[in-house]
Design a protein around this motif. Sequence first.
Motif, short mmCIF file in Angstrom:
data_model
loop_
_atom_site.label_atom_id
_atom_site.label_comp_id
_atom_site.label_asym_id
_atom_site.label_seq_id
_atom_site.Cartn_x
_atom_site.Cartn_y
_atom_site.Cartn_z
N VAL A 180 42.21 7.33 56.89
CA VAL A 180 41.07 6.92 57.20
C VAL A 180 40.98 5.83 55.45
O VAL A 180 40.72 4.98 55.35
N GLU A 181 41.33 6.22 54.01
CA GLU A 181 41.22 5.64 53.53
C GLU A 181 42.16 4.00 53.75
O GLU A 181 41.55 3.21 52.49
N ARG A 182 43.30 4.49 54.30
CA ARG A 182 43.67 3.47 54.30
C ARG A 182 43.91 2.36 55.81
O ARG A 182 44.48 0.75 56.10
N GLY A 183 42.40 2.41 56.48
CA GLY A 183 42.33 2.17 57.90
C GLY A 183 42.68 2.12 58.25
O GLY A 183 42.62 1.35 59.63
N ARG A 184 43.49 3.26 58.32
CA ARG A 184 44.33 3.22 60.08
C ARG A 184 43.40 3.26 61.55
O ARG A 184 43.66 4.05 62.21
N PHE A 185 42.10 3.97 61.35
CA PHE A 185 41.33 4.19 61.97
C PHE A 185 40.53 3.15 62.19
O PHE A 185 39.42 2.18 61.21
#
Length: 185
Positions: free
Chosen positions: A163-168
Amino acid sequence: MTLTYWDRTTYRRNHEADVVQRLHDEFGEFYLLPEGGSNALALRGCAEIPEEITEHFTTICCPVGTGGTLAGIAAGLQVGQEAIGFSALKGGGFLNEEVRELQEQAYGRERGRRRIELDYHFGGYAKQKPELTAFIDDFADKHGLRLDRIYGAKMMYGVFDLVERGRFAKDSVIVAVITGIAGDV
């Protein structure tokens, strides 16, 4: 119920005909649960998990040891949903094939969109690192739930990291299946 000790060599061979025959000779009729409980019956049970969730979701996450929970959950998904498993095993790439084989055995084909994240094992099965311990403690403080360090904490760490890495996608609704807890906080 009868518990019987097996050395590691025998345990690794528990599916071989001579070992199964020894069990029949000693105990008569029995039902041999596979490691992790992963078989066609387990998949059918786990396939019911997505339909039990009453809120709309796009992604469902679960820990992966033998692959049965992920294989079943993926089989129960609706179109547009995805299952993500988080391997607790170092070198868990082989689990993709295990999940495929489990689904083939249970359903005759692969079912559901799924993938396995391989980078959140923290050194391997039952291993942990200080950052995982800190995550477990922080999660317990914030949510009143102490995650087990072998499966659940690794998955949740991975979910938070992705989530933090923007993978969603921004409109994703993520469900995490916690298959066990460590006890009271």
